[in-house]
Design an enzyme around this catalytic site. Structure first.
Site, PDB file in Angstrom:
ATOM      1  N   HIS A 188       0.834  -1.197   0.000  1.00 13.30           N
ATOM      2  CA  HIS A 188       0.000   0.000   0.000  1.00 13.30           C
ATOM      3  C   HIS A 188       0.874   1.255   0.000  1.00 13.30           C
ATOM      4  O   HIS A 188       0.566   2.234  -0.672  1.00 13.30           O
ATOM      5  CB  HIS A 188      -0.897  -0.024   1.238  1.00 13.30           C
ATOM      6  CG  HIS A 188      -1.920   1.073   1.255  1.00 13.30           C
ATOM      7  ND1 HIS A 188      -3.105   1.000   0.550  1.00 13.30           N
ATOM      8  CD2 HIS A 188      -1.929   2.278   1.866  1.00 13.30           C
ATOM      9  CE1 HIS A 188      -3.803   2.110   0.751  1.00 13.30           C
ATOM     10  NE2 HIS A 188      -3.112   2.897   1.543  1.00 13.30           N
ATOM     11  N   ARG A 295      -8.887  -1.033 -14.702  1.00 12.57           N
ATOM     12  CA  ARG A 295      -8.861  -2.397 -14.154  1.00 12.57           C
ATOM     13  C   ARG A 295     -10.181  -2.680 -13.438  1.00 12.57           C
ATOM     14  O   ARG A 295     -10.321  -2.410 -12.251  1.00 12.57           O
ATOM     15  CB  ARG A 295      -7.689  -2.552 -13.195  1.00 12.57           C
ATOM     16  CG  ARG A 295      -6.325  -2.288 -13.830  1.00 12.57           C
ATOM     17  CD  ARG A 295      -5.219  -2.451 -12.792  1.00 12.57           C
ATOM     18  NE  ARG A 295      -3.900  -2.192 -13.325  1.00 12.57           N
ATOM     19  CZ  ARG A 295      -3.281  -1.012 -13.297  1.00 12.57           C
ATOM     20  NH1 ARG A 295      -3.895   0.033 -12.746  1.00 12.57           N
ATOM     21  NH2 ARG A 295      -2.076  -0.860 -13.804  1.00 12.57           N
ATOM     22  N   ARG A 331     -10.974  -2.950 -19.114  1.00 11.39           N
ATOM     23  CA  ARG A 331     -10.607  -4.367 -19.209  1.00 11.39           C
ATOM     24  C   ARG A 331     -11.613  -5.202 -18.435  1.00 11.39           C
ATOM     25  O   ARG A 331     -11.925  -4.884 -17.290  1.00 11.39           O
ATOM     26  CB  ARG A 331      -9.199  -4.586 -18.636  1.00 11.39           C
ATOM     27  CG  ARG A 331      -8.750  -6.046 -18.680  1.00 11.39           C
ATOM     28  CD  ARG A 331      -7.321  -6.201 -18.203  1.00 11.39           C
ATOM     29  NE  ARG A 331      -7.173  -5.973 -16.780  1.00 11.39           N
ATOM     30  CZ  ARG A 331      -6.007  -5.934 -16.141  1.00 11.39           C
ATOM     31  NH1 ARG A 331      -4.881  -6.064 -16.818  1.00 11.39           N
ATOM     32  NH2 ARG A 331      -5.959  -5.720 -14.846  1.00 11.39           N
ATOM     33  N   GLU A 429      -0.798 -10.597 -24.110  1.00  7.89           N
ATOM     34  CA  GLU A 429       0.057 -10.809 -22.937  1.00  7.89           C
ATOM     35  C   GLU A 429       0.522 -12.252 -22.829  1.00  7.89           C
ATOM     36  O   GLU A 429       1.135 -12.643 -21.828  1.00  7.89           O
ATOM     37  CB  GLU A 429      -0.659 -10.373 -21.656  1.00  7.89           C
ATOM     38  CG  GLU A 429      -2.048 -10.939 -21.501  1.00  7.89           C
ATOM     39  CD  GLU A 429      -2.835 -10.271 -20.392  1.00  7.89           C
ATOM     40  OE1 GLU A 429      -2.226  -9.728 -19.450  1.00  7.89           O
ATOM     41  OE2 GLU A 429      -4.081 -10.293 -20.464  1.00  7.89           O
ATOM     42  N   ASN A 452       3.781  -6.916 -18.657  1.00  9.35           N
ATOM     43  CA  ASN A 452       4.127  -7.593 -17.401  1.00  9.35           C
ATOM     44  C   ASN A 452       4.017  -9.110 -17.561  1.00  9.35           C
ATOM     45  O   ASN A 452       4.964  -9.861 -17.300  1.00  9.35           O
ATOM     46  CB  ASN A 452       3.204  -7.132 -16.268  1.00  9.35           C
ATOM     47  CG  ASN A 452       3.269  -5.634 -16.032  1.00  9.35           C
ATOM     48  OD1 ASN A 452       3.997  -4.932 -16.704  1.00  9.35           O
ATOM     49  ND2 ASN A 452       2.501  -5.149 -15.094  1.00  9.35           N
ATOM     50  N   ASP A 453       2.831  -9.572 -17.980  1.00  6.97           N
ATOM     51  CA  ASP A 453       2.641 -11.009 -18.158  1.00  6.97           C
ATOM     52  C   ASP A 453       3.387 -11.521 -19.375  1.00  6.97           C
ATOM     53  O   ASP A 453       3.920 -12.636 -19.359  1.00  6.97           O
ATOM     54  CB  ASP A 453       1.146 -11.339 -18.279  1.00  6.97           C
ATOM     55  CG  ASP A 453       0.493 -11.546 -16.920  1.00  6.97           C
ATOM     56  OD1 ASP A 453       1.188 -12.010 -15.998  1.00  6.97           O
ATOM     57  OD2 ASP A 453      -0.692 -11.233 -16.767  1.00  6.97           O
ATOM     58  N   ARG A 463       7.364 -13.107 -12.057  1.00  9.29           N
ATOM     59  CA  ARG A 463       7.758 -11.710 -11.825  1.00  9.29           C
ATOM     60  C   ARG A 463       7.572 -11.287 -10.376  1.00  9.29           C
ATOM     61  O   ARG A 463       8.022 -10.225  -9.978  1.00  9.29           O
ATOM     62  CB  ARG A 463       6.990 -10.771 -12.758  1.00  9.29           C
ATOM     63  CG  ARG A 463       5.495 -10.803 -12.650  1.00  9.29           C
ATOM     64  CD  ARG A 463       4.864  -9.994 -13.790  1.00  9.29           C
ATOM     65  NE  ARG A 463       3.420 -10.141 -13.890  1.00  9.29           N
ATOM     66  CZ  ARG A 463       2.544  -9.331 -13.346  1.00  9.29           C
ATOM     67  NH1 ARG A 463       2.956  -8.306 -12.638  1.00  9.29           N
ATOM     68  NH2 ARG A 463       1.244  -9.518 -13.490  1.00  9.29           N
ATOM     69  N   CYS A 500       0.094  -1.303 -22.473  1.00 13.41           N
ATOM     70  CA  CYS A 500      -0.468  -0.862 -21.194  1.00 13.41           C
ATOM     71  C   CYS A 500       0.274  -1.455 -20.001  1.00 13.41           C
ATOM     72  O   CYS A 500      -0.091  -1.212 -18.860  1.00 13.41           O
ATOM     73  CB  CYS A 500      -1.960  -1.210 -21.104  1.00 13.41           C
ATOM     74  SG  CYS A 500      -2.314  -2.978 -21.102  1.00 13.41           S
TER      75      CYS A 500
END
Length: 543
Positions: A188, A295, A331, A429, A452-453, A463, A500
């Protein structure tokens, strides 16, 4: 003078007095009691007080950092209602005839240890949450008041780690930087630092007992260092660098309202990634051209049941209305992997990143998918909304998605509910999607590359595994070749392709992405103007 190396979660530089936050040295004592029922009632009263405190923290967080970041306080309220946790506390009181404080502390330690030993990263993270709510309960049982973090002077916050409860109480305008011994890049604290554009370091091997509130610190997020009690030379150097950074920020602000156009006239869209409607303020403040990744799964987190069609519709409608005609790409839910939700009943998986997640859930549980699609098609009437489907691996999946979309259209039409079929795209991805992107481009309106993926699947690296940090290379030639392939295949079919994932915000690659023909970069709001500056100072075609 002491200097320590840590891991930077947001680059920047700050200097100022520190506030050392230590956990209270309150020792929970075991006391034998004669009236277990009275102790259980004390727990019930402390529970109610804790829930009230958490609700206030949630309300404050929603206003300041958005619904996505505030959701943790809803999770904590849910944990305080967990039957296993509460029964364990009551059982300890009644069978051992001990005081409530001891029963709560013992139960909290046991549950935290249990979660910490699990393999799943999401469940491990719940260990800190259990500690947080247990400490809150103990404080309320013992009559301690919450530490007042709202009235601090402008300071560098130094701590072992920071709980969401602590960070949300702080006056955000007075936080110069965060420095913690523990924590993760997804904590956080890290998320808050990135949202607020302030330097933050984690994993700093400092001894809090040797530090005193009021002493000066220099936090260098570029080098990942913190210096306590710096000498006059370092102070002078830091002041000069801070002035330079402030001037850079001022110059960036002058780019607001200007286009993302290269010196030789090539335009690229720079959009923002967000997690909730509450984040749109940051999008507008940083002058993003649109939202490239909303998201939607954050609507599903921190609750006991699925969000209704109406709840989703209102959130999506509000987003497109606030963006006033600018593109908003939403998404569809990407639950699974590192985002687990109990009421989905997904079960444990040995490798959740390769498991039952995202579009795979939607296609096998179409009722969940249809509810979201109905809300999206209805909201599309009110603005420039696009839908993006994650984790695609085949043309068959896209065909099946379109069949379900057609069913939703027919239902809305029959019920005479106003709707609009928006632009539909997919995330690239998986290596499978990248390799068949020529076929997929014929079926969809656009591509958005989730780096990322794509990186973890291409390099066969988790990751989230800190042991593999040295092997994780998002600049790997295989990744860049895949991006080029996807962009080329999109353009051959007259479609656009964007990025993205985190790589889109990598300023060292911006020029290369523009020259590769990438049409859009969607990044954290704080990176919008930085990328605009790079684009406006470069040429797409090198001399």
């Amino acid at each position: 003078m002491q200097c320590f190396q840590g891991k930077s979660v947001y680059k920047g530089i700050a200097m100022g007095p520190i506030v050392v936050l230590k956990k209270d040295d309150y020792q929970v004592k075991r006391t034998r009691i004669e009236d277990p029922e009275a102790e259980v009632k004390r727990v019930d009263a402390a529970l109610e007080k804790s829930k009230e405190q958490l609700q206030k923290l949630y309300d404050k967080a929603v206003k300041e950092v958005g619904e996505a970041s505030a959701a943790i306080f809803e999770v904590h309220q849910m944990m305080l209602e967990d039957d296993d946790y509460l029964e364990a506390i009551q059982n300890t009181i009644c069978t051992e005839q001990v005081n409530a404080e001891y029963a709560v502390a013992t139960t909290g330690d046991n549950f935290a240890e249990m979660f910490a030993s699990m393999d799943d990263d999401y469940m491990k993270a719940r260990s800190a949450d259990i500690k947080d709510i247990s400490e809150r309960l103990v404080r309320n049982l013992s009559g301690q008041e919450d530490t007042d973090l709202s009235s601090i002077d402008p300071s560098v916050i130094v701590a072992d780690d920071l709980s969401p409860s602590e960070t949300v109480q702080m006056d955000k305008d007075k936080i110069l930087a965060f420095v913690t011994v523990h924590g993760s890049t997804n904590s956080h604290t890290a998320i808050l630092a990135r949202m607020m554009n302030i330097p933050a370091l984690i994993g700093v091997p400092m001894d809090l007992d040797e530090l005193k509130t009021g002493m000066t610190a220099v936090v260098d997020g570029f080098e990942g260092t913190v210096t306590f009690d710096p000498d006059e030379e370092i102070k002078a150097q830091t002041e000069k660098r801070m002035e330079e950074e402030a001037e850079k920020l001022k110059l960036l602000q002058e780019l607001k309202g200007k286009e993302n156009v290269t010196l030789d006239g090539h335009k690229i869209n720079i959009y923002a990634n967000i997690g909730s409607v509450g984040d749109i303020g940051y999008v507008l403040e940083n002058d993003a051209g649109g939202i490239g990744l909303f998201r939607s799964e954050f609507l599903y987190l921190g609750r006991n049941d699925f969000p209704t069609e109406e709840e989703q519709f209102q959130a999506y409608k509000q987003a497109v209305q606030m963006m006033a005609g600018k593109k908003v790409i939403i998404r569809t839910l990407d639950i699974g992997a590192d985002k687990q939700v109990d009421y989905f009943n997904l079960g444990n998986e040995d490798n959740p990143a390769l498991g039952y997640r995202a579009i795979r859930i939607c296609l096998t549980q179409p009722d969940i998918f249809k509810t979201q699609l109905r809300a999206l098609l209805r909201a599309a009437v009110y603005g420039n909304l696009s839908i993006m489907y994650p984790m695609i691996t085949s043309t068959e999946e896209v065909k099946k998605i379109y069949e379900i979309v057609a069913e939703v259209e027919a239902e809305l039409k029959e019920q005479e509910i106003q709707y609009k079929l928006p632009e539909q795209g997919i995330m690239i991805e998986t290596p499978a999607a990248a390799i068949i992107s020529d076929k997929l481009a014929e079926m969809v309106d656009f591509f958005s590359i989730g780096t990322n993926d794509l990186t973890q699947y291409t390099l066969a690296l988790d990751r989230q595994n800190a042991k593999l940090d040295d092997f994780y290379n998002p600049h790997h030639e295989a990744i860049l070749r895949m991006i080029q392939m996807v962009v080329d295949n999109a353009h051959k079919c007259g479609k656009w392709a964007g990025i993205c994932g985190e790589l889109g915000a990598d300023a060292t690659l911006t020029e290369q992405f523009v020259r590769m023909g990438v049409d859009e970069l969607s990044v954290a709001p704080s990176m919008i103007l930085k990328l605009r500056k790079i684009v406006r100072e470069m040429k797409k075609v090198e001399d």
